[in-house]
Design an enzyme around this catalytic site. Structure first.
Site, short mmCIF file in Angstrom:
data_model
loop_
_atom_site.label_atom_id
_atom_site.label_comp_id
_atom_site.label_asym_id
_atom_site.label_seq_id
_atom_site.Cartn_x
_atom_site.Cartn_y
_atom_site.Cartn_z
N HIS A 2 0.82 -1.23 0.00
CA HIS A 2 0.00 0.00 0.00
C HIS A 2 0.85 1.28 0.00
CE1 HIS A 2 -3.61 -2.29 0.53
NE2 HIS A 2 -3.27 -2.75 1.71
N ASP A 33 -2.90 -10.71 -2.26
CA ASP A 33 -3.44 -10.17 -1.01
C ASP A 33 -4.90 -9.75 -1.26
OD1 ASP A 33 -2.17 -8.72 1.73
OD2 ASP A 33 -3.96 -7.73 0.94
ZN LIG Z 1 -4.12 -7.18 2.84
#
Ligand SMILES: [Zn+2]
Length: 315
Positions: free
Chosen positions: A125, A162
């Site tokens: 992220h 993910d």
């Molecule tokens: Zn994650």
């Protein structure tokens, strides 16, 4: 297979308290691999810290200084409340990047057949100049950049399974054609960080080199794998990667508390099996994985065990 297993006690000192992304995750993984007798079959590597110059391949000096200063000053968080920081966070984050770069080099030059990096903080992220979603520096994006810029790989595949979209990784590369970013994740309308729609496909020179496959909340193994085989694998085969990097987050597991997919370790085993086979056919076997998410300790440790069983096996 000679499979590198990168981990280091410094990662346990990135202290996030009761946050789900905490040091017990790595302790659980280590304990599971030990109890199954798998750890002794892996080549244990402690890695190294990255230089700030290596991190500056993609991130701003401003972000690097901010992580360092926040760690040193005793700040509780950086940029967003979910990026909890402690005195050793900066050092751990440097080690996470350096270890991933070291693993990439060892796999690139075939001193290791493949590798798994059990690092934290995670990375996918993290954006150009912002920490985000438990992530400070984007470990996998830096590995992809290093492989492309320093080691001359031309067709690096970053495969992200993910449950959350790897927004940072996508944003670094979405205008480039030398790195193919592919992400399967829970529908962004119901899941953090709210990006990764199917129409995000890259732009300019990078048009067609980003593939987002959002899947519905509640999806189980069979349907997920059917989508992977029908919509994703043919594109990976067509791309013919010369190195495969895997953002291995195990939070799409049915037991995970942070998201709503219903997968089991069976899917994680099958995904890495297929990716390893693809690497054998187009990349001289070059594949490595980095830990991203996964917050139920039992599901996480079992899933990592299954993943490593595949990497380490001779098939
Ligand atoms: Zn994650």
């Amino acid at each position: 297979m000679k499979t590198g297993f990168y981990t280091n006690p410094i990662y346990l000192e990135h202290d996030t308290g009761l946050h789900p992304e905490n040091a017990d995750r790595l302790r659980a993984i280590q304990a599971k691999l030990e109890s199954e007798g798998l750890l002794e079959k892996l080549k244990l590597e402690s890695g190294r810290p990255a230089t700030t110059g290596e991190i500056a391949m993609l991130h701003t000096e401003k972000l690097i200084s901010a992580v360092e200063a926040a760690s040193a000053s005793g700040a509780a968080q950086l940029h967003t409340p979910d990026c909890i920081i402690s005195a050793q966070t900066y050092k751990a984050a440097l080690f996470a990047v350096g270890s991933v770069l070291d693993a990439a080099l060892e796999v690139a030059e075939r001193r290791l057949d493949n590798a798994f990096c059990a690092v934290r903080p995670p990375g996918h992220h993290a954006e150009y100049d912002t920490a985000m979603g438990f992530c400070f520096f984007n470990n996998i994006a830096l590995a992809a950049e290093y492989l492309s810029r320093e080691l001359g790989f031309k067709r690096v595949l970053v495969f992200d399974f993910d449950v959350h979209h790897g927004n940072g990784t996508q944003h670094f590369f979405e205008q480039r054609d030398d790195i193919y970013f592919v992400s399967l994740h829970q529908d962004p309308r119901s899941c953090y960080p709210g990006t990764g729609f199917a129409d995000e496909r890259g732009s300019g020179a990078g048009a067609g080199y980003t593939l987002n496959v959002p899947v519905s909340a509640g999806m189980e193994d069979a349907e997920y794998l059917q989508i992977f085989y029908a919509q994703v694998l043919p594109k990976l085969e067509e791309y013919k990667p010369d190195f495969i990097l895997v953002s291995a987050g195990f939070d799409a597991h049915r037991a995970d508390p942070l998201a709503a997919l219903n997968l089991t370790e069976r899917t994680f085993n099958e995904l890495i099996r297929v990716l390893k086979k693809l690497a054998a056919s187009t990349a001289g076997g070059r594949i490595m994985s980095l830990l991203e998410g996964g917050y139920d300790l039992k599901a996480l440790s079992t899933s990592v065990y299954e993943h490593l069983l595949v990497l380490e096996s001779e098939d």
